[in-house]
Structure formats: C-alpha cells, structure tokens
Write a protein that holds these residues in place. Sequence first.
Motif, mmCIF file in Angstrom:
data_model
loop_
_atom_site.group_PDB
_atom_site.id
_atom_site.type_symbol
_atom_site.label_atom_id
_atom_site.label_comp_id
_atom_site.label_asym_id
_atom_site.label_seq_id
_atom_site.Cartn_x
_atom_site.Cartn_y
_atom_site.Cartn_z
ATOM 1 N N PRO A 67 -6.177 0.127 -8.412
ATOM 2 C CA PRO A 67 -7.196 1.117 -8.034
ATOM 3 C C PRO A 67 -6.559 2.463 -7.668
ATOM 4 O O PRO A 67 -5.542 2.500 -6.964
ATOM 5 N N ASP A 68 -7.142 3.536 -8.143
ATOM 6 C CA ASP A 68 -6.592 4.870 -7.884
ATOM 7 C C ASP A 68 -6.484 5.154 -6.392
ATOM 8 O O ASP A 68 -5.529 5.817 -5.938
ATOM 9 N N ARG A 69 -7.467 4.674 -5.623
ATOM 10 C CA ARG A 69 -7.451 4.946 -4.191
ATOM 11 C C ARG A 69 -6.212 4.372 -3.530
ATOM 12 O O ARG A 69 -5.665 4.963 -2.594
ATOM 13 N N GLU A 110 0.950 5.974 1.741
ATOM 14 C CA GLU A 110 1.613 4.788 2.270
ATOM 15 C C GLU A 110 1.406 3.571 1.373
ATOM 16 O O GLU A 110 2.352 2.914 0.948
ATOM 17 N N LEU A 111 0.141 3.270 1.084
ATOM 18 C CA LEU A 111 -0.165 2.069 0.294
ATOM 19 C C LEU A 111 0.357 2.178 -1.128
ATOM 20 O O LEU A 111 0.643 1.167 -1.771
ATOM 21 N N GLY A 112 0.492 3.413 -1.624
ATOM 22 C CA GLY A 112 0.949 3.599 -2.996
ATOM 23 C C GLY A 112 2.360 3.094 -3.235
ATOM 24 O O GLY A 112 2.750 2.834 -4.384
ATOM 25 N N ARG A 113 3.141 2.932 -2.156
ATOM 26 C CA ARG A 113 4.499 2.422 -2.330
ATOM 27 C C ARG A 113 4.515 1.008 -2.896
ATOM 28 O O ARG A 113 5.482 0.609 -3.543
ATOM 29 N N PRO A 152 6.510 -4.088 -5.684
ATOM 30 C CA PRO A 152 6.499 -4.959 -4.492
ATOM 31 C C PRO A 152 5.242 -5.817 -4.400
ATOM 32 O O PRO A 152 5.312 -6.988 -4.020
ATOM 33 N N LEU A 153 4.086 -5.243 -4.762
ATOM 34 C CA LEU A 153 2.839 -6.014 -4.717
ATOM 35 C C LEU A 153 2.886 -7.183 -5.687
ATOM 36 O O LEU A 153 2.455 -8.304 -5.357
#
Length: 612
Positions: free
Chosen positions: A256-258, A264-267, A281-282
Amino acid sequence: MTTQGRIGPASRILLALAAVAISFAAADTYVVVLALPDMMTSVGIPTEELQRAAPIVSGFLLGYVGVLPLIGRISDLRGRVPVLLGSLVVFAVGSLVTAVAYNLETVVAGRLIQGIGGGGLIPPTLALVADLWPPNRRGLPLGIVGAVQELGSVLGPLYGAVVLAVGDWRTIFWLNCAIGLVLVAAILPLRPSSPPRPLSPPRPLSLSKGSDVSTGSTGVSTGSTGASSTGGGFDWAGVVLATLALAGIALVMGAPDRLVQDVELGRAYLPVTGESRWLTPLALVTFALLALFVLRLATARRPLIAWRAWPTLARETDLWGAALLTLGLGAVIVTFASAEPESGAVSPDAPWLVPLAVLAFAGFALRQRRAQRPLVPRGALTARPAWGAIVVSFFVGASLIAALVDIPFFARLTVHRDSQLDAALVLVRFLVALPVGALLGGWLLRRVPAHVLTAVAMVMSALAFWHMSTWDATALDHPVETLSLVLAGLGFGLAIAPVNAVLLAHTADAVHGVASALLIVARMVGMLLGISALTTIGLRAFYNASAKIPPIVELCDGKSTLCQAYKDAAREAAITQLHAVFVGAAICALVAAVLAAVLLRPAARDTSRPAA
C-alpha cells in the motif's frame, strides 16, 4: 448414506450455506467480464491486447475443472463438510492473492487458486444432498443447488458492476475473501464432532437403499474437518500464525502506498539486498511466520490442518491417476478456452497440447485398469443411467455454450452494434430463465420420471435454437423473441436436477463425490469442445456466404470504397455463420434429449425411484 426420517434444521442450514457458497463461486466465473479491462491495465497489459489476458479467465477455469475428480474422491473418503470448509478456505486465499496481485503471473495464480476452491464446492454439495435426503426427496434440493449455481451467471456481472461503481476491481476480490471466511465461520459449528472414520480397504460397490450412517438427527455425514477437531480444543495458535502469515503476504504483495511512502513504516519495504519485494524486512518476517506455522503443524497434537491423515488418504487415492487426469483436462482447457470464438476453434498451441491431452488420458485409462485403488473405483459407473447421465451432461454443455457465446454475438452484430453492454443484456433473458427452470425441474421430479423430464427439457431448448436459426437482422427488436430466449433457458434449467438425481440414485454412497465431479467435468468439457466444433461449422458457413458476395465495385456502383450495401452483405454472411451455430446447438440438444430418453430410463429390475 441417506436419512429416511425428517430432515433436521441443521441439514437445511448446511445445504443453504453450501448453496450460497456455490452461488458466489459461480458468480466469480463471470465477475471479471466488466473488471477485466481494469485488471489488464493494473498489470501493464494494453486493453487492445485482450488475448494476453486470456490466462486470467482460463486460469480460473483450469482450477475449477482440473482437480474436480480428485476433490470429489477426497470428499468420499474424508467427508463432505471437511471438503466444503477446505474449498472455502482455498477460495478465500485465492481471492486474497488476486486482490493484492501486482503482475499478470500473480493475478493468474490467484485466479487458479480461486478456481480450485470454487470448483471444489460443487461435488461435496451434490453428494451432501444424497447423504441427507432419500432418493424420492432429492429433486427439490438438487434443483435449489442447480438454481443458485446458474444464478451466479446472472449475478456475476451485476455484482461486478455494483462493486466497480463504488470501488475498483480489487474490491471485488476483497469482498470474495471476506464472504468466504464468513461462510467458513458459519459452517464450522455444523461440522461433525466425532473423530474421523478410518479409511477402510476397498470393497465391492453396491447401491445402498436406506442405509443410515449419519450423525444424530441432522443427517450430516461423518468425517474430519480440514481443521482437526477431534476430541479436543481448536488450534487457535495455528489460526493466529496462519492469519499473520497471510496478512504479511498481502502486505508484501499489495505494498500500500500509505505504508511504502511513510518515513518510518516504509523501511519495512526497503529490500535488504537486490530489488525484489520478497527480500524486504517485511517479507523476511512473513517467511518466519510461515516457518512457525509449519512448525506448529508438525508439533501440535491436534493441528489446524489434519495433515497426519494425508499419507493414509494418499494410499486410498490414486494420486498418479489424478495427476494424469488433471494434466489431460488442463491441456483441453488451454486448447479450447484460449481460442478466439469469432475467428478460431482452438489455441495456436493446439499442435502440442492436443497430443499431450491424448497421452494423459491414455495414461489415466491405464492407471484405472492397473491401480489397486483407482481414482474412480471400479464398478462406480457400471449402471447404464449412471454413465448415461455423464454422457447426457456432455451434450447439454455442448449445446449450452452456443447460447452463452453466440446470443450476445448476434445481438452485437445486429441490433446493438454500438453497445457491448446492451448486447450482453440480451442474454440476461436467457440466464434468468435458467435458475427458474432448475427450481421447477426439481419440483417436477416428484411427478415426472427423470428421463422424460430431461428429454422434454432438451427438446424445448432444441426448438428454441432452431427458431434462433431463422432470426434476421431485426429479430431482436421484437419483444416476442424474448419467448425463445426464455424457452431455451427454461429447457436447460429443467434438465439440471433430473440428470444429477439419476447419477446419484444409480451410484453407491461411497462414490457420490467423485461421480458428481465427473458429471460437472463432462458438462464443462462438452462446453469447450462444443464451442470449438460449432465455431468451426459457423466459420465454414461464413466463408461460403462471403464467397458469394459480389465485388465491392459491383455492389457500390463502381466505387472502390465500402458502401452500405457491401456492409449489409457482410453482415448477412456473419448472420449465416451464427445460424449454422444455432442449428448445431439444436442438434446437440436433440442428441441430449434422445440419449436421456434411452440412457436415463431406469432398468426394468430397478424397483426404486431414482429419478425423484
């Protein structure tokens, strides 16, 4: 495995839930009709290259048909409710994968998984009717199952249109996933609580008359669920791990783009190495969750998936035979489902797919003769009405496909030349009559013998097709032509319940699942081969009619450009093509009628009422 007394409310609820599940699975066969252009754009396929998107449709069909016999056989060995639950879970997972797909390969994979789950719902549901209702009371339940299945063909495009009006194509599959999981939750309380019955060595098959091996007053057949539930608590730890792993897969695939653009979450979406989303990592956390889920399955006393029964199940099922049959059916589906109905009868890959199918079917036949426990138990279809029902189903499918494909084609060619939607809506008059006919056919089975009802029904459809072969360019402008469309739909609907009832009445309880699967496979293969043969006949008529069209200069008063007279002549040639298809469909329907009258007639020594 039939109950002779009153059918309990739990049995009726179970059938209703199974019917709802079948309706949504059937709708999913057609739901991509309106969503396909948006799906193509999302995966980078230009809308004018429609043929490249064919795997999105054929992938679902391949899953829907290819493994049906194996699923049907598993439902015979492990119980109807477990297979229903497992199929719903697979359908929900396939919907999830499709909803978060990011390229053509993942869309096709999701649709394939969806097809496996959706197709797997039908054999255990038909067999469940035989388990719960005695032969003289199966007509209406079978009619209901047939009606909701055909209703899906009407609701699919409408369901897709409504969802697309408020969301995008992915919303359709998110809703499918949610509905599948809700149905799982609703059916779980109805599953048998007794331990799974042991798989016994093969024994001679015989038609049971009134045997009752049901659980309690509901008549629900025994068998373990895909989620182990025998004598202990539910594996909630397994559920949590499976849910987290699936959520991780959805987040990795959907990206998701958000989340991706968040500081932070984009890492979590930055690859550890390389550029693949599966090295972020996810994704690594998701792999760890999957590993924990597998570890839980291996160590839990009663795991979520009762995998410890699989080796025994494998010994009772001819997996090599199932693989050969799946390979053959897959080759047939790709050969004919990937063809362009307007221009060709088979896929360009037919020169190698057809020999592959022949070899696979030959190998399956050999396995049937030599395997200790063949996929279709020996003697399962020895009764004439049993194999006759499968043959009749094949010709019903060969005729039915002409209506589904060529009625909208005729409308687009003649009265709705500027609107694909209006042309498709012409078919709705036919499709609405199908479920009505299915319900009526189930009700009539208590009063009319199955072979008579089926023969009359197919004669009705044959007469409708014969009339369609006389349509001219303005025929569909006349409201009276709705009668011919309704007559054809009613005919096909009326034939559903009696054919199913005859098959179930003349096969043993122990093979109802695989027998029902073969009936569905016969109809689907009939549709694929039917459209190929009818397209070939129609194209030959078109070429003959085109050869008789005078040169453009002659028709257009010496001009070399197209004029209305030449366009009208070309349209008449195309109409001639469709007339030939309708005549061929009428012949197929008549063949089905004759075969039904002869093959579905009960044997003289059979004093039971298999038709009802």
